[in-house]
Design a protein around this motif. Structure first.
Motif, mmCIF file in Angstrom:
data_model
loop_
_atom_site.group_PDB
_atom_site.id
_atom_site.type_symbol
_atom_site.label_atom_id
_atom_site.label_comp_id
_atom_site.label_asym_id
_atom_site.label_seq_id
_atom_site.Cartn_x
_atom_site.Cartn_y
_atom_site.Cartn_z
ATOM 1 N N UNK A 1 43.495 33.262 87.990
ATOM 2 C CA UNK A 1 42.265 32.501 87.957
ATOM 3 C C UNK A 1 42.467 31.307 87.013
ATOM 4 N N UNK A 2 41.972 30.170 87.396
ATOM 5 C CA UNK A 2 42.045 28.996 86.537
ATOM 6 C C UNK A 2 40.756 28.860 85.746
ATOM 7 N N UNK A 3 40.927 28.549 84.446
ATOM 8 C CA UNK A 3 39.796 28.469 83.541
ATOM 9 C C UNK A 3 39.896 27.175 82.746
ATOM 10 N N UNK A 4 38.754 26.512 82.554
ATOM 11 C CA UNK A 4 38.668 25.340 81.671
ATOM 12 C C UNK A 4 38.219 25.862 80.307
ATOM 13 N N UNK A 5 39.031 25.640 79.270
ATOM 14 C CA UNK A 5 38.710 26.152 77.939
ATOM 15 C C UNK A 5 37.629 25.293 77.277
ATOM 16 N N UNK A 6 36.637 25.945 76.733
ATOM 17 C CA UNK A 6 35.553 25.261 76.026
ATOM 18 C C UNK A 6 35.811 25.203 74.527
ATOM 19 N N UNK A 7 36.719 26.052 74.042
ATOM 20 C CA UNK A 7 37.116 26.075 72.634
ATOM 21 C C UNK A 7 38.612 26.326 72.569
ATOM 22 N N UNK A 8 39.212 26.063 71.398
ATOM 23 C CA UNK A 8 40.615 26.388 71.207
ATOM 24 C C UNK A 8 40.773 27.905 71.216
ATOM 25 N N UNK A 9 41.742 28.402 71.969
ATOM 26 C CA UNK A 9 42.034 29.831 72.021
ATOM 27 C C UNK A 9 43.489 30.003 71.603
ATOM 28 N N UNK A 10 43.687 30.784 70.555
ATOM 29 C CA UNK A 10 45.022 30.989 70.012
ATOM 30 C C UNK A 10 45.944 31.549 71.094
ATOM 31 N N UNK A 11 47.125 31.014 71.174
ATOM 32 C CA UNK A 11 48.195 31.396 72.106
ATOM 33 C C UNK A 11 47.834 31.167 73.571
ATOM 34 N N UNK A 17 41.564 22.034 78.097
ATOM 35 C CA UNK A 17 42.713 22.278 78.962
ATOM 36 C C UNK A 17 42.337 23.227 80.100
ATOM 37 N N UNK A 18 43.030 23.074 81.210
ATOM 38 C CA UNK A 18 42.871 23.979 82.340
ATOM 39 C C UNK A 18 44.074 24.921 82.301
ATOM 40 N N UNK A 19 43.802 26.230 82.162
ATOM 41 C CA UNK A 19 44.873 27.221 82.064
ATOM 42 C C UNK A 19 44.709 28.268 83.159
ATOM 43 N N UNK A 20 45.818 28.890 83.517
ATOM 44 C CA UNK A 20 45.799 29.963 84.503
ATOM 45 C C UNK A 20 45.952 31.280 83.752
ATOM 46 N N UNK A 21 44.992 32.178 83.951
ATOM 47 C CA UNK A 21 45.017 33.489 83.300
ATOM 48 C C UNK A 21 44.734 34.561 84.361
ATOM 49 N N UNK A 22 44.977 35.791 83.991
ATOM 50 C CA UNK A 22 44.679 36.909 84.905
ATOM 51 C C UNK A 22 43.169 37.054 85.042
ATOM 52 N N UNK A 23 42.738 37.521 86.197
ATOM 53 C CA UNK A 23 41.309 37.656 86.484
ATOM 54 C C UNK A 23 40.586 38.530 85.463
ATOM 55 N N UNK A 26 40.031 36.738 82.144
ATOM 56 C CA UNK A 26 38.993 35.720 82.267
ATOM 57 C C UNK A 26 37.605 36.354 82.327
ATOM 58 N N UNK A 27 37.445 37.382 83.168
ATOM 59 C CA UNK A 27 36.118 37.986 83.373
ATOM 60 C C UNK A 27 35.651 38.819 82.185
ATOM 61 N N UNK A 28 36.584 39.457 81.471
ATOM 62 C CA UNK A 28 36.211 40.343 80.375
ATOM 63 C C UNK A 28 36.263 39.690 78.998
ATOM 64 N N UNK A 35 34.287 31.168 75.858
ATOM 65 C CA UNK A 35 35.479 30.435 75.443
ATOM 66 C C UNK A 35 35.988 29.548 76.574
ATOM 67 N N UNK A 36 35.519 29.802 77.776
ATOM 68 C CA UNK A 36 35.944 29.020 78.915
ATOM 69 C C UNK A 36 35.003 29.209 80.081
ATOM 70 N N UNK A 37 35.156 28.351 81.087
ATOM 71 C CA UNK A 37 34.393 28.462 82.331
ATOM 72 C C UNK A 37 35.375 28.390 83.492
#
Length: 148
Positions: A1-11, A17-23, A26-28, A35-37
């Motif tokens: 899932x791609x997420x747009x970060x609303x705040x800095x997230x360590x690591x 930034x637009x980052x790709x994370x596991x679903x 992102x959901x949990x 922290x993101x949308x």
């Protein structure tokens, strides 16, 4: 899932930034804690508009700093200081006194923390001090110190 970060997230990444994370992550984690949308077309467009607005503001601040630097460099600042019999000042000229001199003569409010000298100003004469107006703009101001 791609997420747009609303705040800095360590690591993970910085704000915007637009980052790709596991679903599940992102959901949990990211979405409930705001922290993101999710990277939808609307959210990506909003991000693009925010970046354009921030760039425009940064350009305006840089232009204002350059204009202020030109005003500061155009006219010297004259300070009168009590001097002893040997031509030495009682104490030294502080950045606070320089800032007050700039305000009195040029009518510009400059924070004393932005003014730096190359050493103590203890004698009468002409000195050059640096005024940091912007990370990219530093003005060199002439300070004329005379006996009171």
């Amino acid at each position: 899932m791609q997420v747009v970060l609303l705040q800095d997230v360590k690591s993970l990444g910085k704000k915007g930034e637009v980052v790709t994370v596991k679903d599940g992550y992102a959901k949990n984690m990211l979405l409930p804690q705001r922290l993101g949308v999710e990277a939808t077309a609307k959210n990506l467009n909003d991000l693009k508009l925010q970046k354009a607005n921030a760039d425009r503001k940064a350009a305006e601040l840089l232009a204002e700093a350059r204009e202020l630097a030109a005003k500061l460099e155009a006219a010297p600042v004259k300070l009168s200081v009590k001097m002893g019999s040997g031509g030495k000042a009682f104490g030294s000229v502080s950045t606070k006194e320089i800032a007050e001199g700039i305000k009195a003569e040029l009518g510009l409010d400059i924070d004393k923390k932005k003014i730096s000298t190359d050493g103590a100003i203890k004698d009468a004469g002409e000195y050059t001090v640096n005024v940091k107006l912007h990370p990219d703009v530093t003005a060199k101001v002439k300070v004329l110190v005379a006996a009171l």
